[in-house]
Design an enzyme around this catalytic site. Structure first.
Site, short mmCIF file in Angstrom:
data_model
loop_
_atom_site.label_atom_id
_atom_site.label_comp_id
_atom_site.label_asym_id
_atom_site.label_seq_id
_atom_site.Cartn_x
_atom_site.Cartn_y
_atom_site.Cartn_z
N TYR A 1 -1.75 0.32 10.81
CA TYR A 1 -1.86 -0.48 9.31
C TYR A 1 -0.30 -0.09 8.44
O TYR A 1 0.29 -0.70 7.83
CB TYR A 1 -3.04 0.23 8.51
N SER B 1 0.80 -1.30 0.13
CA SER B 1 -0.13 -0.20 0.06
C SER B 1 0.74 1.26 0.00
O SER B 1 1.85 1.19 0.36
CB SER B 1 -0.73 -0.03 1.22
#
Length: 249
Positions: A149, A136
């Protein structure tokens, strides 16, 4: 289409599910894995001749070993293995919970590490194959609400870079997918504006094309990813206030 057999880990929803669907539509044999088999029924019912379900839990070493043996004991090993399993829970300084960070690292980073351990020797021995890790752009910079995250994705970036260098000349390649905001069940948790939000079908199509081209990193959407890459190169005295402003935090 260079891949004939693709194994997608984390195929029950979001990007993984859409990749499985698009590969199947192109005639590729897909092995779709997830922790719960019932979550894969929609795929196997839609493409009974192209998609097979392989139960797997990336937090369970025995589950990984059993699934890997099943996949690689077939007549034909997968050409491409896409490691996409992941979880996301927004976390800020006002609700800082260590357990959330531990769970995210257990699935997002260590899940990939556990998968690579049994599959890498098999690919190296065969002198072929491709490992695709879905990371990501949250791994580029420290971002608000990404305290659990973001670090997992930063770790994946570092891991993939190192693996790529070590595997040069081995016949095995590594690719890193760095998506921005994609409309999936995970991003539905976000209560803030998501710039350059992509539809999941569009995102999967771009990823599929990028995998075929063979570049190390597949970024999407490019404008957002490259903006974050540029910000990362700036001094912290500039980058951190800029990120705060851009995210409205």
């Amino acid at each position: 289409m260079t891949s004939k057999i693709v194994w997608i880990v984390g195929a029950s929803s979001g990007i993984g599910k859409e990749l499985a669907r698009q590969y199947a539509q192109k005639g590729v044999t897909v092995l779709a894995s997830a922790r719960r088999l019932n979550k894969l029924e929609e795929l196997t019912n839609e493409f009974p001749n192209q998609i097979s379900a392989v139960q797997l839990d990336v937090t369970d070493t025995d589950s990984i070993q059993n699934a890997t043996e099943r996949v690689f004991n077939c007549d034909n090993m997968p050409d491409t293995i896409i490691l996409n399993a992941g979880i996301y829970q927004p976390m800020s300084h006002t609700h800082f919970v260590a357990q959330n960070a531990e769970e995210a690292m257990m699935v997002n980073y260590l899940g990939v590490v556990r998968m690579i351990e049994p599959i890498l020797p098999r690919l190296v021995n065969a002198n072929r194959g491709k490992i695709v890790v879905v990371g990501s752009v949250a791994g580029y910079n420290g971002l608000p609400l990404s305290l659990a995250y973001g670090p997992t994705k930063a770790a994946l970036i570092n891991l993939c870079e190192a693996l790529y260098i070590e595997l040069i000349g081995s016949g095995v390649s590594v690719q890193l997918v760095s998506p921005g905001f994609v409309k999936t069940p995970l991003t539905e948790k976000n209560k803030f504006p998501m710039p350059f939000l992509l539809d999941v079908s569009d995102a999967a199509e771009r990823i599929l094309k990028g995998i075929d081209k063979g570049k190390f990193e597949i970024v999407l959407p490019r404008r957002f990813a490259y903006l974050l890459k540029i910000i990362r190169m700036l001094p912290y005295t500039v980058s951190l206030p800029l990120l705060r402003k851009l995210t409205g935090s």
